[in-house]
Design a protein around this motif. Structure first.
Motif, mmCIF file in Angstrom:
data_model
loop_
_atom_site.group_PDB
_atom_site.id
_atom_site.type_symbol
_atom_site.label_atom_id
_atom_site.label_comp_id
_atom_site.label_asym_id
_atom_site.label_seq_id
_atom_site.Cartn_x
_atom_site.Cartn_y
_atom_site.Cartn_z
ATOM 1 N N TYR A 1 50.393 52.716 45.947
ATOM 2 C CA TYR A 1 49.848 51.414 46.325
ATOM 3 C C TYR A 1 48.825 51.572 47.442
ATOM 4 O O TYR A 1 47.714 51.042 47.366
ATOM 5 C CB TYR A 1 50.983 50.488 46.774
ATOM 6 C CG TYR A 1 50.534 49.329 47.643
ATOM 7 C CD1 TYR A 1 49.850 48.245 47.088
ATOM 8 C CD2 TYR A 1 50.755 49.339 49.013
ATOM 9 C CE1 TYR A 1 49.412 47.204 47.893
ATOM 10 C CE2 TYR A 1 50.320 48.303 49.827
ATOM 11 C CZ TYR A 1 49.646 47.238 49.259
ATOM 12 O OH TYR A 1 49.205 46.218 50.054
ATOM 13 N N GLU B 1 43.951 47.993 36.737
ATOM 14 C CA GLU B 1 43.043 46.941 36.268
ATOM 15 C C GLU B 1 42.012 47.501 35.307
ATOM 16 O O GLU B 1 41.703 46.897 34.284
ATOM 17 C CB GLU B 1 42.339 46.279 37.468
ATOM 18 C CG GLU B 1 43.188 45.208 38.117
ATOM 19 C CD GLU B 1 42.603 44.730 39.450
ATOM 20 O OE1 GLU B 1 41.404 44.955 39.702
ATOM 21 O OE2 GLU B 1 43.368 44.134 40.232
ATOM 22 N N GLN C 1 41.449 46.473 31.345
ATOM 23 C CA GLN C 1 40.166 45.980 30.867
ATOM 24 C C GLN C 1 39.620 46.849 29.732
ATOM 25 O O GLN C 1 39.231 46.344 28.685
ATOM 26 C CB GLN C 1 39.175 45.993 32.033
ATOM 27 C CG GLN C 1 38.367 44.727 32.103
ATOM 28 C CD GLN C 1 37.732 44.583 33.476
ATOM 29 O OE1 GLN C 1 37.337 45.584 34.089
ATOM 30 N NE2 GLN C 1 37.634 43.369 33.959
ATOM 31 N N CYS D 1 45.446 46.091 54.305
ATOM 32 C CA CYS D 1 45.617 44.749 54.826
ATOM 33 C C CYS D 1 47.107 44.547 55.078
ATOM 34 O O CYS D 1 47.926 44.765 54.183
ATOM 35 C CB CYS D 1 45.107 43.752 53.800
ATOM 36 S SG CYS D 1 45.661 42.071 54.106
ATOM 37 N N ASP E 1 48.711 41.850 52.819
ATOM 38 C CA ASP E 1 48.905 42.308 51.456
ATOM 39 C C ASP E 1 50.030 43.337 51.369
ATOM 40 O O ASP E 1 50.781 43.384 50.395
ATOM 41 C CB ASP E 1 47.597 42.920 50.921
ATOM 42 C CG ASP E 1 47.660 43.160 49.425
ATOM 43 O OD1 ASP E 1 47.876 42.176 48.691
ATOM 44 O OD2 ASP E 1 47.543 44.324 48.997
ATOM 45 N N LYS F 1 41.260 43.252 50.574
ATOM 46 C CA LYS F 1 42.321 43.318 49.560
ATOM 47 C C LYS F 1 42.612 41.935 48.973
ATOM 48 O O LYS F 1 43.000 41.814 47.816
ATOM 49 C CB LYS F 1 43.621 43.849 50.175
ATOM 50 C CG LYS F 1 43.575 45.305 50.534
ATOM 51 C CD LYS F 1 43.707 46.150 49.298
ATOM 52 C CE LYS F 1 43.781 47.628 49.636
ATOM 53 N NZ LYS F 1 42.665 48.116 50.453
ATOM 54 N N LYS G 1 39.801 38.440 46.777
ATOM 55 C CA LYS G 1 38.924 39.061 45.792
ATOM 56 C C LYS G 1 39.561 39.145 44.408
ATOM 57 O O LYS G 1 39.009 38.668 43.422
ATOM 58 C CB LYS G 1 38.566 40.460 46.266
ATOM 59 C CG LYS G 1 37.502 41.138 45.483
ATOM 60 C CD LYS G 1 37.296 42.559 45.987
ATOM 61 C CE LYS G 1 38.452 43.454 45.559
ATOM 62 N NZ LYS G 1 38.290 44.844 45.964
ATOM 63 N N SER G 2 40.769 39.709 44.348
ATOM 64 C CA SER G 2 41.369 39.983 43.038
ATOM 65 C C SER G 2 41.619 38.673 42.290
ATOM 66 O O SER G 2 41.498 38.597 41.077
ATOM 67 C CB SER G 2 42.679 40.749 43.206
ATOM 68 O OG SER G 2 43.600 39.957 43.915
ATOM 69 N N GLU H 1 38.497 37.717 40.469
ATOM 70 C CA GLU H 1 38.269 38.492 39.246
ATOM 71 C C GLU H 1 39.130 37.986 38.104
ATOM 72 O O GLU H 1 38.685 37.895 36.968
ATOM 73 C CB GLU H 1 38.572 39.963 39.498
ATOM 74 C CG GLU H 1 37.403 40.687 40.127
ATOM 75 C CD GLU H 1 37.773 42.088 40.562
ATOM 76 O OE1 GLU H 1 38.836 42.577 40.164
ATOM 77 O OE2 GLU H 1 36.988 42.671 41.333
ATOM 78 N N GLU I 1 37.970 36.663 34.324
ATOM 79 C CA GLU I 1 38.502 37.150 33.061
ATOM 80 C C GLU I 1 38.993 35.987 32.233
ATOM 81 O O GLU I 1 39.008 35.933 31.078
ATOM 82 C CB GLU I 1 39.708 38.064 33.316
ATOM 83 C CG GLU I 1 39.295 39.473 33.671
ATOM 84 C CD GLU I 1 40.527 40.298 34.074
ATOM 85 O OE1 GLU I 1 41.626 39.994 33.608
ATOM 86 O OE2 GLU I 1 40.354 41.219 34.874
#
Lengths: 163, 540
Positions: free
Chosen positions: A87, A96, A100, B432, B435, B529, B532-533, B536, B540
């Motif tokens: 991690y 990811e 994809q 982070c 996170d 961290k 952002k995700s 995304e 998608e």
């Protein structure tokens, strides 16, 4: 049918070895998964009958432990390590990218059943993090590009080396 | 025995190839084969022994190879360069400099007791272990009374290495005094912490140390049956232990009338199946009995009512591996290492953003700073150190200002961390803290067995709040929710998992509150961290 085939005979031998003891349930489930690859409902009913345990008990044990699989996995299996060291070293980005590139979700398989993406808590090669296992090959200090290339090789029929 | 020594001494050189789970995936077995071929090719097989060993400790530069005498450690050895090592080092006596591991600081502050034989002996040969003085502790204790053995343990000050740090000698006295029979021993090798591999490495490198420790414990408490509960994810450790048990049986070190005395002890492996909570002492018992690994209230303690309601001693394998040394050298000798309240050494899996990750063993009382910067060599790529996570997924995240505290059970608990099973993960400026706390909370949500509501529902609540904060919807009141829920979970859970699960949240809130406020007020994550995700995923 589960009752007729050779694998059932192997399972019977395992049951007998353990003297049909309910305390051997975990050992028996481990061996059953080795023999059949995964544990489906019919098989679990069979085991619960043989050990004289309620099906709910057997199902409860199977779903409690993450090692037991209720579904068949794809022909090729990619396993992402979710250990702490992986991690910290950004394994998430690689997962990811795999999702994809091959259009599948973690925990699932591609539509054609060729590839599964599974997750594991830790494979214990933490000093080489991040780690991704493609079939039997552990890829340490993995990058997106390298992993995708390895998966393509595996899917293309180039046999992954088992070191 | 003399024959065996002669056999070993006939060799001028010994090439130890690490074939543990850390090195095998990177080609260690091919390197081993290449060495075997190369010594034959150069005709030096009579003076140079090639041995398949356990972990040497430098897991980040595998496959690792140790050439004795002189302890020359080669790193990242490839089959292609094996001939060169044999030709230059063994035949000509000139070590191949560019492949040597030069980071001497890595070993300088380590003190190897538990890992005394790791990387030095072939774990598949019981003779190798006996040569290093193995089973001497068992021999010695068989001539003593069980009480004398327990007294030695008490004098040593050894505390359980599974994490809680209960005094081992005291635990043995309790089981020895219990009236019921038969008595059992369960060795805990269910290393469920992600990022920790010390117990596995020990089992792969020196399985007989664990078996000998169990035998001595069995003699002291009067047990006749033992189980090693091991993760099924550790195939190599399982194989190694199975082989070791078979060898010990063949030499009458296990079974009926051990070494022709009336003492008998039988040992079996039991396999875990991936449940973090199974390392808890009452949960492991349920699992050995073939049930779901769910903890139960104590008392009754396992010492009185454990496996099948019989008196049971549960001990981590690292604790057990210390026992033979204590019996052979005496409790007073052992107590010289470490601190007065916390004797001996501790193995740690040192990972994350650190230059020399690997398996280390350090004396108790060493500071975190020494571990991270001296043994670990600091943070790579010129990045700034941010925090160190001590104790696995339910450990604590400690900042730079706390690096000078000594590593012992009590000091760690004081600052909100735990010894746990010995995981040390270094985080740099790219991590982070919000996170990170979210990551461990999610782990604990998955692994909570569900028995206690505070743990089951409370952790899920924490997870929701983290989702909110990391998605940009955080409010200042969330911080209070996190703090309050964390103390409910800690105070209202039955077992160690629930009681320690909020540690990462509590410690990040205590030491890195600024980052939480930044996430909530400014919707900003300096490490990049968060937020952002989510974006995304929406695209998608």
């Amino acid at each position: 049918m589960i009752k007729d085939d050779k694998r059932r005979a192997m399972l019977e031998k395992v049951l007998k070895e353990h003297d049909y003891q309910e305390s051997a349930l975990l050992e028996i489930l481990h061996r059953a998964q080795e023999i059949y690859g995964y544990l489906d409902k019919e098989l679990l009913m069979d085991i619960s009958g043989s050990l004289n345990l309620p099906p709910s008990h057997v199902y409860g044990v199977v779903t409690f432990y993450s090692f037991f699989k209720l579904k068949k996995s794809g022909e090729h299996v990619v396993t992402g390590c979710l250990g702490t060291a992986c991690y910290v070293n950004e394994v998430e980005q690689i997962l990811e990218a795999i999702e994809q590139e091959f259009d599948l979700k973690r925990g699932g398989s591609t539509a054609d059943g060729k590839l599964s993406l599974l997750l594991t808590r830790c494979i214990g090669a933490c000093a080489m993090a991040p780690n991704i296992v493609v079939d039997y090959e552990v890829i340490g200090k993995a990058t997106k590009e390298l992993v995708i290339q390895k998966i393509k090789q595996a899917l293309g029929g180039v046999k992954a080396e088992t070191s | 025995m003399a024959q065996e020594l002669e056999f070993q001494n006939a060799y001028k050189y010994r090439i130890n190839v690490c074939c543990s789970s850390g090195c095998v995936p990177f080609g260690a077995l091919k390197v081993l084969k290449a060495f075997e071929d190369a010594v034959k090719e150069f005709g030096v097989e009579k003076e140079c022994k090639v041995a398949r060993t356990g972990c040497i400790g430098t897991c980040s530069v595998g496959p690792a190879v140790l050439v004795e005498p002189g302890d020359y450690l080669y790193q990242s050895v490839t089959p292609e360069r094996v001939r060169e090592i044999v030709r230059d080092h063994i035949v000509l006596g000139l070590p191949v400099k560019d492949m040597l591991y030069e980071r001497n600081a890595y070993f300088k502050k380590q003190h190897r007791l538990v890992l005394r034989n790791a990387g030095k002996i072939d774990p598949s040969r019981i003779q190798d272990y006996i040569n290093m003085g193995g089973y001497g502790g068992l021999l010695k204790c068989l001539t003593d009374t069980p009480q004398a053995v327990i007294n030695e343990l008490i004098a040593s000050g050894l505390r359980g290495r599974g994490g809680a740090g209960f005094p081992t000698g005291q635990k043995w006295s309790l089981v020895a005094r219990a009236q019921n029979s038969p008595k059992y021993i369960v060795a805990n090798l269910d290393e469920g912490d992600p990022g920790v591999f010390a117990n596995r490495t020990l089992a792969e490198a020196d399985p007989h140390a664990i078996i000998e420790g169990m035998l001595i414990a069995a003699y002291a408490i009067g047990a006749e049956k033992g189980y090693i509960y091991i993760r099924s994810e550790y195939p190599l450790a399982i194989q190694t232990l199975q082989k070791a048990i078979a060898q010990a049986k063949a030499m009458t070190l296990l079974g009926e009338s051990i070494l022709e005395t009336p003492f008998k002890f039988d040992l079996e492996l039991r396999f875990g199946a991936g449940a973090f909570v199974a390392g808890e002492e009452t949960a492991i018992l349920a699992s050995v009995e073939g049930k779901r690994a769910m903890p139960r209230p104590r008392p009754p303690y396992p010492a009185n009512s454990g496996l099948w309601q019989k008196p049971t001693l549960i001990q981590n394998v690292e604790t057990l591996a210390n026992i033979p040394l204590i019996i052979q050298n005496g409790g007073a000798w052992f107590a010289k290492t470490g601190t007065p309240k916390c004797t001996g050494t501790k193995c740690f899996s040192l990972t994350g953003k650190v230059n020399n990750p690997g398996l280390i063993e350090v004396p108790m009382g060493i500071t975190l700073r020494e571990v991270v910067f001296d043994v670990g060599g600091g943070v790579p790529d010129g990045k700034k150190f941010k925090a160190v996570l001590v104790g696995g997924p339910s450990g604590g995240c400690l900042p730079d200002t706390l690096l000078d505290i000594p590593i012992d059970y009590d000091s760690l608990v004081k600052v909100g961390a735990i010894m746990g099973s010995g995981g040390i993960v270094v985080l740099d400026e790219d991590s982070c803290m919000v996170d990170t706390a979210r990551f461990f909370t999610e782990f604990c949500v998955d692994e909570s067995c569900g028995k206690c509501t505070p743990c089951r529902a409370g952790l899920a609540r924490l997870k929701d709040v983290f989702g909110k904060i990391t998605n940009g919807a955080g409010e200042m009141s969330d911080i209070t929710t996190l703090e309050k829920s964390s103390s409910f979970i800690r105070d209202g859970s039955l077992c160690g998992l629930g009681q320690t699960a909020p540690n990462p949240v509590i410690t990040t809130l205590r030491y890195f509150k600024d980052e939480y406020i930044q996430h909530i007020v400014e919707k900003r994550c300096d490490a990049g961290k968060c937020f952002k995700s989510r974006g995304e995923e929406e695209i998608e």
